[in-house]
Design a protein around this motif. Structure first.
Motif, short mmCIF file in Angstrom:
data_model
loop_
_atom_site.label_atom_id
_atom_site.label_comp_id
_atom_site.label_asym_id
_atom_site.label_seq_id
_atom_site.Cartn_x
_atom_site.Cartn_y
_atom_site.Cartn_z
N PHE A 1 0.83 -1.20 0.00
CA PHE A 1 0.00 0.00 0.00
C PHE A 1 0.86 1.25 0.00
O PHE A 1 2.07 1.20 0.23
N GLU A 2 0.21 2.35 -0.30
CA GLU A 2 0.83 3.68 -0.26
C GLU A 2 -0.16 4.63 0.41
O GLU A 2 -1.37 4.50 0.21
N THR A 3 0.35 5.54 1.20
CA THR A 3 -0.47 6.57 1.84
C THR A 3 0.07 7.90 1.35
O THR A 3 1.19 8.27 1.67
N ILE A 4 -0.72 8.58 0.53
CA ILE A 4 -0.22 9.73 -0.22
C ILE A 4 -0.98 10.99 0.22
O ILE A 4 -2.21 10.98 0.29
N LEU A 5 -0.24 12.03 0.51
CA LEU A 5 -0.89 13.30 0.87
C LEU A 5 -1.50 13.95 -0.38
O LEU A 5 -0.88 13.96 -1.44
N ALA B 1 -6.46 8.18 -9.62
CA ALA B 1 -6.04 9.11 -8.56
C ALA B 1 -6.51 10.53 -8.88
O ALA B 1 -6.97 11.26 -8.00
N THR B 2 -6.42 10.90 -10.14
CA THR B 2 -6.86 12.23 -10.55
C THR B 2 -8.32 12.46 -10.19
O THR B 2 -8.70 13.49 -9.63
N LEU B 3 -9.14 11.45 -10.52
CA LEU B 3 -10.58 11.55 -10.22
C LEU B 3 -10.83 11.67 -8.73
O LEU B 3 -11.67 12.47 -8.28
N LEU B 4 -10.11 10.86 -7.96
CA LEU B 4 -10.36 10.84 -6.51
C LEU B 4 -9.88 12.10 -5.81
O LEU B 4 -10.47 12.55 -4.83
N CYS B 5 -8.80 12.67 -6.31
CA CYS B 5 -8.21 13.83 -5.62
C CYS B 5 -8.91 15.14 -5.99
O CYS B 5 -8.77 16.14 -5.27
N GLU B 6 -9.65 15.10 -7.09
CA GLU B 6 -10.22 16.33 -7.64
C GLU B 6 -10.99 17.13 -6.58
O GLU B 6 -11.87 16.60 -5.90
N ILE C 1 -5.97 12.42 2.13
CA ILE C 1 -5.07 11.26 2.06
C ILE C 1 -5.62 10.33 0.99
O ILE C 1 -6.79 9.96 1.00
N LEU C 2 -4.75 9.96 0.08
CA LEU C 2 -5.09 8.96 -0.92
C LEU C 2 -4.42 7.67 -0.50
O LEU C 2 -3.20 7.60 -0.38
N LYS C 3 -5.25 6.66 -0.24
CA LYS C 3 -4.68 5.36 0.10
C LYS C 3 -4.83 4.44 -1.08
O LYS C 3 -5.91 4.32 -1.66
N LEU C 4 -3.74 3.81 -1.44
CA LEU C 4 -3.71 2.94 -2.60
C LEU C 4 -3.27 1.56 -2.10
O LEU C 4 -2.20 1.43 -1.50
N ILE C 5 -4.12 0.58 -2.29
CA ILE C 5 -3.78 -0.80 -1.91
C ILE C 5 -3.68 -1.61 -3.19
O ILE C 5 -4.54 -1.52 -4.06
N LEU C 6 -2.62 -2.39 -3.30
CA LEU C 6 -2.43 -3.26 -4.46
C LEU C 6 -2.19 -4.67 -3.93
O LEU C 6 -1.20 -4.90 -3.24
N THR C 7 -3.11 -5.58 -4.22
CA THR C 7 -2.93 -6.96 -3.75
C THR C 7 -2.55 -7.86 -4.91
O THR C 7 -2.68 -7.48 -6.08
N ARG C 8 -2.12 -9.08 -4.58
CA ARG C 8 -1.74 -10.01 -5.64
C ARG C 8 -2.99 -10.55 -6.35
O ARG C 8 -2.88 -11.26 -7.34
N GLY C 9 -4.15 -10.21 -5.82
CA GLY C 9 -5.39 -10.66 -6.47
C GLY C 9 -5.90 -11.96 -5.86
O GLY C 9 -5.44 -12.37 -4.80
N CYS C 10 -6.85 -12.56 -6.53
CA CYS C 10 -7.48 -13.76 -5.99
C CYS C 10 -6.61 -14.98 -6.26
O CYS C 10 -5.84 -15.02 -7.20
N GLY C 11 -6.75 -15.94 -5.39
CA GLY C 11 -6.00 -17.17 -5.57
C GLY C 11 -6.73 -18.28 -4.87
O GLY C 11 -7.62 -18.03 -4.06
N GLY C 12 -6.35 -19.48 -5.17
CA GLY C 12 -6.99 -20.64 -4.55
C GLY C 12 -6.50 -20.82 -3.14
O GLY C 12 -5.91 -19.93 -2.54
N LEU D 1 -8.33 2.18 -4.43
CA LEU D 1 -7.90 3.55 -4.15
C LEU D 1 -9.00 4.22 -3.35
O LEU D 1 -10.18 4.09 -3.68
N MET D 2 -8.61 4.91 -2.29
CA MET D 2 -9.58 5.59 -1.44
C MET D 2 -9.01 6.95 -1.11
O MET D 2 -7.85 7.06 -0.71
N ALA D 3 -9.84 7.98 -1.21
CA ALA D 3 -9.39 9.31 -0.80
C ALA D 3 -10.26 9.78 0.35
O ALA D 3 -11.48 9.62 0.31
N SER D 4 -9.64 10.33 1.37
CA SER D 4 -10.41 10.92 2.47
C SER D 4 -9.87 12.32 2.72
O SER D 4 -8.66 12.53 2.80
#
Lengths: 263, 263
Positions: B12-16, B53-58, B64-75, B90-93
């Motif tokens: 994840f990233e926590t971006i101002l 990110a552009t859309l969320l920050c507008e 704070i923009l939080k970006l989580i990147l997971t490896r995705g689904c798996g068995g 992506l979540m902006a608060s």
């Protein structure tokens, strides 16, 4: 917003299903409760989990019930919400008989380079911070290799990526301590109990790679496989006949015993 | 079935956010890419993240923009799916101006008992296995205390639960190495660069609690706060006037500079 995703802030259990019932439900619930206590999460309501598990396991001959319990949703930041409202996820998947095969001819095992994370505060718990095991498991894709063994960053042996490890020296068993890394496996506890009931010593202690290489025999345990004798570790071959086969057979049988109470 | 939840298998990233734009997008993306490379995940498509990110920050003044990147689904099982299809969240608060206040009078800090997890293979990454920080942060609820400092299980200082730590000895800066625990903070890197540009030495090395106690001054960094001078650590008070205040002011200003490219 679930903290299980954000931080791995939660616990899980992987429970064998046989003939429509979970195996060793009591042991799994006790470990889950130990986890919630050590992570300062509210304990789950057992009657609810039991009702849900009953529905999921129904009619399944062989399966795996996975139970995830997270601290629930929370705002930004590491601080846990007070009070927290845990979320639970239960999933059941049917498995083939082959996945619980006794592996009578033993399994092939290798060493992993990825170290197990070292943290006395988290050791023993089946928490959701499992990136070390993920990276270790990704070190090989040879389907002949059933499991990889991991050490902590200081070189202490921890166990398999998904199993606990037992060493046999011809007279007694040894298994790595789980005070700074590793998981308190339900079958691990069963082996310790049953070995002692048979008058066999079973020591928990710090082990090195040299200790493992010097063992007369090895076996691996978890809730799905019960116990797997190790036929080969890298180039080292083990004579399975020298293992305590009566104990291993008993563990396999017990591990597959369905029931809400401990056998 | 997402492996981010099951195993913390992701980053994840926590971006101002300032004035509708993320700050230091380039630095955050580089760290994310370092993470995907070390975890053997496919790198994210930057143009998609950027569009989202552009859309969320507008229109967001501070956030704070939080970006989580997971490896995705798996068995079932730790083995990563091949190929994996990462999931992104992506979540902006919006945040209040107070949350990025410069804390001119310094912050109060304490030591935590929870050790930071020790694993050279995972150190430096902003991965989703953060139970150590969660437990450390739950050690206090006094709102006067802004941050807790953590050591690894061997007693080496790692940093704050959510910040990197810098020590000032009157002439040079020191910060804990992040080779076995800790996170490679974006502002940490900025401090090292800017200090050197000013002709100040900035050493990365193993630090003990005694080293911290002996410091002339301390400050903490992360993407939201920029840099916080430490006024008190337990009963020890620090004279903020003795800190390299020009450097700290520069870091604060730079940390709040919006932009897709690095300033």
């Amino acid at each position: 917003m679930d903290r299980g995703l954000a931080y791995g802030d939660g616990l899980f259990e992987t429970i064998l299903i046989r003939e429509g019932q979970p195996c060793h439900w009591g042991r799994h619930l006790r470990r889950l409760n130990l986890g919630t206590s050590r992570l300062a999460m509210p304990p789950p309501a057992e009657h609810i989990l039991r009702t849900e598990a009953t529905l999921l396991c129904e009619g399944m001959r062989w399966g795996i019930l996975k139970l995830i319990l997270t601290r629930g949703c929370g705002g930004r930041g590491y601080g846990p919400p007070v009070p927290s409202r845990p979320n639970r996820i239960l999933m059941a998947s049917a498995i083939s008989r082959a996945e619980v095969e006794p592996a009578d001819s033993g399994v092939m095992v290798r060493w992993c380079e990825t170290p197990a994370s070292f943290n006395p505060r988290l050791a023993g718990l089946k928490h959701l911070n499992r990136l070390d095991a993920v990276l270790a498991r990704s070190e090989w894709d040879d389907p002949e290799i059933a499991e990889g063994l991991m050490c902590d960053p200081m070189g202490g042996v921890v166990g398999g990526t998904m199993t606990n490890l037992f060493l046999w020296d011809g007279r007694a068993l040894t298994t790595p301590t789980i005070t700074a890394a590793g998981i308190a496996g339900t079958v691990r506890a069963l082996v310790i109990e049953r070995a002692r009931a048979r008058g066999l010593d079973c020591l928990e202690r710090g082990l090195t790679v040299a200790d493992v290489a010097a063992a007369v025999g090895l076996f691996l345990t978890n809730a799905r496989i019960g116990a797997w004798p190790v036929a080969r570790l890298g180039s080292r071959r083990f004579d399975l006949e020298r293992l305590p086969l009566d104990l291993i057979a008993e563990i396999r049988e017990l591990a597959q015993q369905p029931g809400w109470d401990d056998p």
